[in-house]
Design a protein around this motif. Structure first.
Motif, short mmCIF file in Angstrom:
data_model
loop_
_atom_site.label_atom_id
_atom_site.label_comp_id
_atom_site.label_asym_id
_atom_site.label_seq_id
_atom_site.Cartn_x
_atom_site.Cartn_y
_atom_site.Cartn_z
N SER A 86 0.91 -1.21 0.12
CA SER A 86 0.00 -0.02 0.11
C SER A 86 0.76 1.32 0.14
O SER A 86 0.53 2.17 -0.68
N TYR A 87 1.90 1.27 0.95
CA TYR A 87 2.87 2.21 0.82
C TYR A 87 3.58 2.69 -0.55
O TYR A 87 3.61 3.78 -1.17
N LEU A 88 3.80 1.54 -1.23
CA LEU A 88 4.70 1.75 -2.46
C LEU A 88 3.53 2.16 -3.54
O LEU A 88 4.10 3.11 -4.32
N LEU A 89 2.42 1.59 -3.50
CA LEU A 89 1.42 2.29 -4.43
C LEU A 89 1.18 3.61 -4.36
O LEU A 89 1.13 4.54 -5.18
N ALA A 90 0.84 4.22 -3.09
CA ALA A 90 0.43 5.43 -2.55
C ALA A 90 1.84 6.21 -3.20
O ALA A 90 1.34 7.61 -3.83
N SER A 91 2.80 5.93 -2.81
CA SER A 91 4.05 6.86 -3.22
C SER A 91 4.08 6.95 -4.77
O SER A 91 4.50 7.95 -5.08
N SER A 92 4.03 5.84 -5.33
CA SER A 92 4.13 5.81 -6.64
C SER A 92 3.06 6.79 -7.65
O SER A 92 3.41 7.65 -8.33
N VAL A 93 1.97 6.59 -6.89
CA VAL A 93 0.47 7.56 -7.57
C VAL A 93 1.08 9.00 -7.11
O VAL A 93 0.86 9.92 -7.87
N GLY A 94 1.47 9.07 -5.98
CA GLY A 94 1.75 10.76 -5.52
C GLY A 94 2.87 11.31 -6.13
O GLY A 94 2.78 12.46 -6.46
N LEU A 95 3.98 10.39 -6.56
CA LEU A 95 4.94 11.01 -7.34
C LEU A 95 4.91 11.13 -8.80
O LEU A 95 5.58 11.70 -9.41
N LEU A 96 3.82 10.55 -9.32
CA LEU A 96 3.81 10.17 -10.87
C LEU A 96 3.39 11.67 -11.44
O LEU A 96 3.98 11.68 -12.36
N PRO A 97 2.65 12.56 -10.95
CA PRO A 97 2.68 14.05 -11.65
C PRO A 97 3.74 14.59 -11.60
O PRO A 97 3.98 15.18 -12.80
N THR A 98 4.56 14.87 -10.65
CA THR A 98 5.76 15.39 -10.62
C THR A 98 6.79 14.67 -11.74
O THR A 98 7.55 15.10 -12.35
N GLN A 99 6.81 13.54 -11.62
CA GLN A 99 7.72 12.70 -12.74
C GLN A 99 7.25 13.06 -14.12
O GLN A 99 8.28 13.05 -14.96
N LEU A 100 5.92 12.92 -14.52
CA LEU A 100 5.59 13.00 -15.74
C LEU A 100 5.99 14.62 -16.17
O LEU A 100 6.51 14.75 -17.24
N LEU A 101 5.77 15.56 -15.34
CA LEU A 101 6.09 16.94 -15.42
C LEU A 101 7.70 17.11 -15.65
O LEU A 101 8.28 17.73 -16.81
N ASN A 102 8.68 16.49 -14.97
CA ASN A 102 9.85 16.43 -15.13
C ASN A 102 10.21 15.78 -16.47
O ASN A 102 11.29 16.37 -17.17
N SER A 103 9.83 14.79 -16.86
CA SER A 103 10.03 14.07 -18.15
C SER A 103 9.52 15.02 -19.08
O SER A 103 10.48 15.10 -20.31
N TYR A 104 8.55 15.34 -19.13
CA TYR A 104 7.95 16.62 -20.27
C TYR A 104 8.87 17.54 -20.40
O TYR A 104 9.31 17.96 -21.72
N LEU A 105 9.32 18.27 -19.33
CA LEU A 105 10.07 19.38 -19.55
C LEU A 105 11.45 19.01 -19.96
O LEU A 105 12.16 19.74 -20.76
N GLY A 106 11.96 17.86 -19.63
CA GLY A 106 13.25 17.36 -19.88
C GLY A 106 13.36 17.06 -21.29
O GLY A 106 14.45 17.39 -22.00
N THR A 107 12.15 16.52 -22.01
CA THR A 107 12.27 16.20 -23.41
C THR A 107 11.83 17.55 -24.40
O THR A 107 12.50 17.44 -25.60
N THR A 108 11.03 18.60 -23.84
CA THR A 108 10.99 19.74 -24.71
C THR A 108 11.90 20.80 -24.63
O THR A 108 11.94 21.64 -25.38
N LEU A 109 12.57 20.95 -23.54
CA LEU A 109 13.52 22.05 -23.39
C LEU A 109 14.49 22.13 -24.48
O LEU A 109 15.05 20.89 -24.96
N ARG A 110 15.08 23.14 -24.97
CA ARG A 110 15.95 23.37 -25.82
C ARG A 110 17.47 23.38 -24.90
O ARG A 110 17.20 23.92 -24.07
N THR A 111 18.28 22.72 -25.64
CA THR A 111 19.79 22.92 -25.13
C THR A 111 20.25 24.19 -25.29
O THR A 111 20.06 24.75 -26.48
#
Length: 99
Positions: free
Chosen positions: A8-33
């Motif tokens: 339960s702890y692992l599932l709740a942590s994964s779901v809670g961290l998912l929005p931040t991870q998606l945001l970081n992934s999106y920004l990392g792939t779209t930012l220009r170097t």
């Protein structure tokens, strides 16, 4: 330390961290170097790069601000729960009315 089962702890942590991870992934792939911007040497390239940096920093502060607000609300709820009346023996009431 808690009675929460590990799955339960692992599932709740994964779901809670998912929005931040998606945001970081999106920004990392779209930012220009910086290399891309320097190679183009156009004003529009610098404007887009600056906009992306400002947007990234703004989103970071927004996420942190929201997380702090949620944490304060949770801590406030815990404080209210801890301020519950105690019975004469110094133990929490447990929902039993003492006459």
């Amino acid at each position: 330390m808690t009675e929460l089962p590990l799955p339960s702890y692992l599932l709740a942590s994964s779901v809670g961290l998912l929005p931040t991870q998606l945001l970081n992934s999106y920004l990392g792939t779209t930012l220009r170097t910086m290399e891309d911007v320097i190679a183009e040497q156009t004003v529009s390239g610098y404007v887009v790069f600056c906009f992306q940096v400002i947007l990234s920093v703004g989103l970071m502060f927004y996420v942190v601000h929201r997380a702090q607000g949620e944490l304060k609300a949770a801590l406030g709820a815990c404080e209210v729960e801890l301020d519950a009346p105690l019975v004469s023996g110094g133990q929490p009431d447990g929902g039993i009315d003492v006459v």
